[in-house]
Design a protein around this motif. Structure first.
Motif, PDB file in Angstrom:
ATOM      1  N   THR A  71       0.838  -1.196   0.000  1.00 29.92           N
ATOM      2  CA  THR A  71       0.000   0.000   0.000  1.00 29.92           C
ATOM      3  C   THR A  71       0.875   1.249   0.000  1.00 29.92           C
ATOM      4  N   ASN A  72       0.227   2.409  -0.032  1.00 25.36           N
ATOM      5  CA  ASN A  72       0.955   3.676   0.017  1.00 25.36           C
ATOM      6  C   ASN A  72       1.100   4.225   1.429  1.00 25.36           C
ATOM      7  N   LEU A  73       0.653   3.480   2.420  1.00 19.90           N
ATOM      8  CA  LEU A  73       0.763   3.942   3.803  1.00 19.90           C
ATOM      9  C   LEU A  73       2.226   3.964   4.238  1.00 19.90           C
ATOM     10  N   ARG A  74       2.576   4.950   5.055  1.00 13.92           N
ATOM     11  CA  ARG A  74       3.960   5.068   5.540  1.00 13.92           C
ATOM     12  C   ARG A  74       4.118   4.220   6.788  1.00 13.92           C
ATOM     13  N   VAL A  75       4.456   2.963   6.571  1.00 16.84           N
ATOM     14  CA  VAL A  75       4.667   2.018   7.664  1.00 16.84           C
ATOM     15  C   VAL A  75       6.078   1.445   7.542  1.00 16.84           C
ATOM     16  N   PRO A  76       6.633   0.934   8.637  1.00 11.31           N
ATOM     17  CA  PRO A  76       8.004   0.409   8.570  1.00 11.31           C
ATOM     18  C   PRO A  76       8.122  -0.830   7.680  1.00 11.31           C
ATOM     19  N   LYS A  77       9.221  -0.914   6.961  1.00 13.08           N
ATOM     20  CA  LYS A  77       9.544  -2.130   6.221  1.00 13.08           C
ATOM     21  C   LYS A  77      10.098  -3.163   7.193  1.00 13.08           C
ATOM     22  N   VAL A  78       9.707  -4.404   7.002  1.00 12.81           N
ATOM     23  CA  VAL A  78      10.202  -5.490   7.841  1.00 12.81           C
ATOM     24  C   VAL A  78      11.504  -6.027   7.252  1.00 12.81           C
ATOM     25  N   TYR A  79      12.527  -6.084   8.092  1.00 16.24           N
ATOM     26  CA  TYR A  79      13.805  -6.663   7.664  1.00 16.24           C
ATOM     27  C   TYR A  79      13.922  -8.123   8.096  1.00 16.24           C
ATOM     28  N   GLN A  80      13.446  -8.411   9.316  1.00 18.26           N
ATOM     29  CA  GLN A  80      13.569  -9.788   9.809  1.00 18.26           C
ATOM     30  C   GLN A  80      12.662 -10.011  11.017  1.00 18.26           C
ATOM     31  N   PHE A  81      12.057 -11.195  11.072  1.00 16.02           N
ATOM     32  CA  PHE A  81      11.342 -11.631  12.278  1.00 16.02           C
ATOM     33  C   PHE A  81      11.966 -12.936  12.724  1.00 16.02           C
ATOM     34  N   GLU A  89      13.793 -17.780  30.153  1.00 14.73           N
ATOM     35  CA  GLU A  89      12.666 -16.854  30.080  1.00 14.73           C
ATOM     36  C   GLU A  89      11.554 -17.292  29.135  1.00 14.73           C
ATOM     37  N   GLY A  90      11.671 -18.460  28.542  1.00 16.78           N
ATOM     38  CA  GLY A  90      10.622 -18.940  27.666  1.00 16.78           C
ATOM     39  C   GLY A  90      10.710 -18.345  26.270  1.00 16.78           C
ATOM     40  N   ILE A  91       9.576 -18.261  25.586  1.00 11.46           N
ATOM     41  CA  ILE A  91       9.558 -17.805  24.205  1.00 11.46           C
ATOM     42  C   ILE A  91       9.876 -16.314  24.112  1.00 11.46           C
ATOM     43  N   GLN A  92      10.710 -15.974  23.132  1.00 12.11           N
ATOM     44  CA  GLN A  92      11.027 -14.583  22.833  1.00 12.11           C
ATOM     45  C   GLN A  92      10.922 -14.369  21.321  1.00 12.11           C
ATOM     46  N   SER A  93      10.446 -13.182  20.947  1.00 12.80           N
ATOM     47  CA  SER A  93      10.356 -12.835  19.533  1.00 12.80           C
ATOM     48  C   SER A  93      11.070 -11.518  19.290  1.00 12.80           C
ATOM     49  N   TRP A  94      11.678 -11.402  18.107  1.00 10.28           N
ATOM     50  CA  TRP A  94      12.419 -10.203  17.731  1.00 10.28           C
ATOM     51  C   TRP A  94      11.959  -9.750  16.351  1.00 10.28           C
ATOM     52  N   LEU A  95      11.692  -8.462  16.224  1.00  9.21           N
ATOM     53  CA  LEU A  95      11.292  -7.897  14.936  1.00  9.21           C
ATOM     54  C   LEU A  95      12.218  -6.736  14.595  1.00  9.21           C
ATOM     55  N   LEU A  96      12.952  -6.897  13.509  1.00  5.91           N
ATOM     56  CA  LEU A  96      13.861  -5.855  13.031  1.00  5.91           C
ATOM     57  C   LEU A  96      13.203  -5.168  11.838  1.00  5.91           C
ATOM     58  N   MET A  97      13.118  -3.838  11.915  1.00  5.72           N
ATOM     59  CA  MET A  97      12.407  -3.118  10.867  1.00  5.72           C
ATOM     60  C   MET A  97      12.976  -1.729  10.641  1.00  5.72           C
ATOM     61  N   GLU A  98      12.440  -1.081   9.642  1.00 13.78           N
ATOM     62  CA  GLU A  98      12.874   0.238   9.235  1.00 13.78           C
ATOM     63  C   GLU A  98      12.642   1.268  10.336  1.00 13.78           C
TER      64      GLU A  98
END
Length: 266
Positions: A71-81, A89-98
């Motif tokens: 879309t044309n919305l200004r949202v971050p690009k995803v680089y990596q999940f 500590e159990g489950i952890q998630s990481w999201l790298l983005m613009e």
């Protein structure tokens, strides 16, 4: 104290980042740790969540951002999940983005008293939200079930499994007194003044998309105009926002249903 150290970042994410020069940690909510990372590849944002609930939210945010990239919305690009199980500590998630340049509306307006500046920012807030609601919703985010029915089911699940502000009595009231149907659109789902960024007096980006969906735009509007210190505590602020949006699509009763009611379970 830093929410996470360089040593905690998984090797898989470090490979994408490269050598880190500096990192800072802006004010955030309680659902994730967020760092602005300066590396040899430039600036990026890294979010870390812990536990099943918040990790699922982050996974969904990554998916929604991928859907919105067309879309044309200004949202971050995803680089990596990346998601992994930590023994301690159990489950952890990481999201790298613009990294999107700008400060939140809350940070800009909490201490801003110039009427012209306030009007322009809140007008653009309303305009940007109307643009979001007018954007064609990606097919991947659509469902044959009505959004309000789905979100009430999710509210019941959250009440049973997590700590929420809502009660069983409130949920029963929300189920029995649903507002009239409204045309569904693409919605943000957590449309607060903390999730719209301002740069040089204009909305520069929209972040935190875990609640993105094909849903009721009145929910977004209700959360957008929640009163905060020195923000949306005057009729002028509301008028500027709705002038930008183009029209007022909620009644006082609908605002109470969504903001004082439904939001208590999220």
């Amino acid at each position: 104290m830093e929410p996470f150290s360089k040593e905690e970042i998984p090797n898989e994410v470090m490979k994408e980042l490269g050598a880190i020069c500096n990192n800072t940690f802006p004010r955030q909510g309680h659902t994730s740790d967020v760092g602005i990372i300066e590396s040899e590849k430039g600036l990026s944002v890294l979010k870390r969540t812990r536990g099943a609930q918040y990790s699922e939210w982050l996974r969904r945010e990554s998916y929604i951002l991928e859907c919105l990239s067309q879309t044309n919305l200004r949202v971050p690009k995803v680089y990596q999940f990346f998601q992994h199980q930590d023994e301690a500590e159990g489950i952890q998630s990481w999201l790298l983005m613009e990294y999107l340049q700008g400060e939140t509306i809350r940070k800009i307006l909490t201490h801003e008293n110039d009427s012209g500046t306030r009007h322009n920012i809140l007008f653009d807030f309303g305009r940007s939200l109307r643009e979001l609601h007018s954007t064609s919703c990606p097919d991947e985010l659509k469902s044959s079930e009505k959004w309000l029915d789905m979100i009430l089911n999710q509210a019941e699940y959250n009440l049973e499994h997590y700590k929420v502000d809502g009660t069983a009595a409130l949920l029963e009231k929300l189920k029995n007194k649903k507002p009239t149907d409204f045309e569904q659109t693409l919605i943000h789902g957590d449309c607060t003044i903390d999730n719209f960024l301002v740069h040089e007096g204009r909305i520069s980006g929209i972040i935190d998309w875990s609640g993105g969906a094909y849903g009721d735009p009145r929910y977004d509007v209700s959360l957008a105009i929640r009163p905060k210190p020195n923000i949306f505590q005057s009729s002028r602020d509301h008028q500027a926002f709705f002038d930008g949006y183009g029209k007022k699509i909620i009644t006082d009763e609908e605002y109470e249903y969504f903001e004082d009611g439904l939001y208590a379970f999220f």
